[in-house]
Motif scaffolding. Sequence first.
Motif, short mmCIF file in Angstrom:
data_model
loop_
_atom_site.label_atom_id
_atom_site.label_comp_id
_atom_site.label_asym_id
_atom_site.label_seq_id
_atom_site.Cartn_x
_atom_site.Cartn_y
_atom_site.Cartn_z
N ILE A 143 0.81 -1.07 -0.04
CA ILE A 143 0.13 -0.06 0.08
C ILE A 143 0.91 1.18 0.11
N THR A 144 0.67 2.20 -0.96
CA THR A 144 1.21 3.39 -0.95
C THR A 144 0.03 4.56 -0.83
N THR A 145 -1.04 4.24 -1.02
CA THR A 145 -2.07 5.43 -1.10
C THR A 145 -3.29 4.88 -0.29
N PHE A 146 -3.86 5.94 0.33
CA PHE A 146 -5.32 5.77 0.96
C PHE A 146 -6.21 6.81 0.58
N ILE A 147 -7.24 6.39 0.02
CA ILE A 147 -8.43 7.01 -0.63
C ILE A 147 -9.78 6.62 0.35
N LEU A 148 -10.27 7.74 0.68
CA LEU A 148 -11.20 7.66 1.88
C LEU A 148 -12.50 8.39 1.56
N ASP A 149 -13.62 8.13 1.92
CA ASP A 149 -14.90 8.81 1.87
C ASP A 149 -14.88 9.51 3.31
N VAL A 150 -16.09 10.58 3.39
CA VAL A 150 -16.00 11.36 4.49
C VAL A 150 -17.10 10.82 5.40
N ASP A 151 -18.44 11.14 5.06
CA ASP A 151 -19.66 10.85 5.78
C ASP A 151 -19.53 9.35 5.86
N GLY A 152 -19.85 9.01 7.23
CA GLY A 152 -19.72 7.65 7.72
C GLY A 152 -18.23 6.82 7.76
N VAL A 153 -17.36 7.45 7.27
CA VAL A 153 -15.98 6.88 7.41
C VAL A 153 -15.17 7.99 8.45
N ASP A 213 -18.37 3.28 3.24
CA ASP A 213 -19.31 2.97 4.03
C ASP A 213 -20.69 2.47 3.41
N ASP A 214 -20.96 3.11 2.30
CA ASP A 214 -22.16 2.90 1.68
C ASP A 214 -22.23 2.64 0.03
N MET A 215 -23.38 2.51 -0.37
CA MET A 215 -23.74 1.98 -1.55
C MET A 215 -22.63 2.72 -2.71
N ILE A 220 -9.34 12.33 -0.68
CA ILE A 220 -10.63 12.17 -0.31
C ILE A 220 -11.64 12.31 -1.57
N ILE A 221 -12.49 11.30 -1.59
CA ILE A 221 -13.62 11.40 -2.54
C ILE A 221 -14.82 11.26 -2.07
N THR A 222 -15.79 12.25 -1.96
CA THR A 222 -16.99 12.11 -1.26
C THR A 222 -18.06 12.77 -2.09
N GLY A 223 -19.58 12.45 -1.76
CA GLY A 223 -20.42 12.99 -2.44
C GLY A 223 -21.02 14.17 -1.53
N GLY A 224 -20.24 14.65 -0.48
CA GLY A 224 -20.55 15.78 0.26
C GLY A 224 -20.13 16.95 -0.35
N THR A 225 -20.60 18.12 -0.03
CA THR A 225 -20.28 19.09 -0.61
C THR A 225 -19.74 20.33 0.17
#
Length: 177
Positions: A12-22, A111-113, A60-65
């Motif tokens: 592993i060299t990279t962490f990609i994360l969601d925001v809400d629920g993570v 954490d979600d669909m 960070i990749i999130t659907g939030g705004t």
Amino acid sequence: MATSYKELLHDITTFILDVDGVLTDGKLLISESGELLRTMNARDGYAMKTALNNGYNVCIITGGTNEGVKDRLVGLGIQDVFLNASDKMIQLHEYVAKHHLKPENIVFMGDDMPDVPAIKFVGLGCCPQDAIPEVKAVSQYISHKKGGDACVRDIIEQVMKVQGKWNVQDGKIVKST
């Protein structure tokens, strides 16, 4: 025989994360003015900053705004923060191409669909303990921590320990040489 998630941590060299629920517990506090407020765990912030300081990529990749969320993450040193991602695979492919990454070197935690395609795409898909069943079913690692309760710290620390980069001396992490 299936590969243990522990074996995948070495690459592993990279962490990609969601925001809400993570990075948050998924709950929203709505102010009288309609502003959506969230809380984040400082331990996750410390782990992300430590990963960055040790040469890992964090995205960070999130659907939030929420620009306040982005400001917090940029303040930690995370340069790649994608908000309003309705199809996370678009930003994921962009990020992978921009940084010449291989999927097997990436952790994605969601954490979600909307996170399912990304979890399936990367080398190590993972989720918090309280993710939805569909996400748990495709994750190679399910943290014992809930979203917003240092689940990000959990996976980052495991990767860095396996790679010999979580070196603590006098209460501080020292860069590996």
